[in-house]
Design a protein around this motif. Structure first.
Motif, PDB file in Angstrom:
ATOM      1  N   ASN A   1      -6.094  -1.089   4.213  1.00 34.07           N
ATOM      2  CA  ASN A   1      -4.971  -1.863   4.776  1.00 34.07           C
ATOM      3  C   ASN A   1      -3.882  -0.997   5.391  1.00 34.07           C
ATOM      4  OD1 ASN A   1      -6.104  -4.356   4.079  1.00 34.07           O
ATOM      5  ND2 ASN A   1      -5.334  -4.136   1.984  1.00 34.07           N
TER       6      ASN A   1
ATOM      7  N   LYS B   1      -8.222   1.926   7.456  1.00 35.74           N
ATOM      8  CA  LYS B   1      -8.119   0.493   7.772  1.00 35.74           C
ATOM      9  C   LYS B   1      -8.593  -0.353   6.597  1.00 35.74           C
ATOM     10  CE  LYS B   1      -8.570   1.003  12.691  1.00 35.74           C
ATOM     11  NZ  LYS B   1      -9.589   1.206  13.702  1.00 35.74           N
TER      12      LYS B   1
ATOM     13  N   GLU C   1       0.815  -1.215   0.000  1.00 33.16           N
ATOM     14  CA  GLU C   1       0.000   0.000   0.000  1.00 33.16           C
ATOM     15  C   GLU C   1       0.850   1.266   0.000  1.00 33.16           C
ATOM     16  OE1 GLU C   1      -3.199   0.023  -0.351  1.00 33.16           O
ATOM     17  OE2 GLU C   1      -3.531  -2.126  -0.101  1.00 33.16           O
TER      18      GLU C   1
END
Ligand code: SF4
Ligand code: SF4
Length: 133
Positions: free
Chosen positions: A67, A64, A13
């Motif tokens: 991720n 969240k 990410e």
């Protein structure tokens, strides 16, 4: 309200524009205090977020879902429970007993007692304590 939050980006990410999301989707004010983000590597971003409490909570839920791990920062240090081996070395340097081992020999941290001296950061042999402010 103002809240200091540490964002922990997993490697996959690392390119996610989370700050852009916080500003454009949630209309939050974001003051970046420290950042360590590299392409294709785990990264960290420490930021002071200002906005309505419930909006900040929604934005953290959004993070969240992307991720990105979020930690609300209440003191100048953050302890990585997964890295900590409960050796107790940090408790020896904490003069106010903010760090202590409980009856199960597990490290506990009392943020209210912490003086932000950061002596424990260098005392930890496995670098489980991070200086975040
Ligand atoms: S920063 Fe200082 S006061 Fe706070 S837990 Fe570490 S050693 Fe104790
Ligand atoms: S010194 Fe590090 S590994 Fe040892 S108890 Fe403290 S945080 Fe955990």
């Amino acid at each position: 309200m103002k809240q200091i939050i540490l964002f922990d980006f997993p490697r996959e990410e690392s390119r996610h524009p989370i700050v852009n999301d916080l500003i454009k989707i949630y209309d939050l004010s974001v003051n970046i205090l420290r950042a360590s983000i590299d392409f294709n590597a785990r990264g960290f971003l420490l930021a002071e977020i200002e906005g309505e409490e419930e909006v900040i909570e929604k934005a953290m839920e959004h993070a969240k879902k992307c991720n990105v791990i979020t930690n609300y920062v209440e003191s100048a240090i953050l302890i990585d429970e997964e890295e900590c081996v409960n050796c107790g070395a940090c408790t020896a340097v904490c003069v106010v007993d903010a760090l202590y081992l409980d009856e199960k020999a597990t490290l506990q941290f009392d943020t209210d007692k912490c003086l932000d001296c950061k002596l424990c950061v260098t005392a930890c042999p496995v670098r489980a304590i991070r200086d975040v402010l």
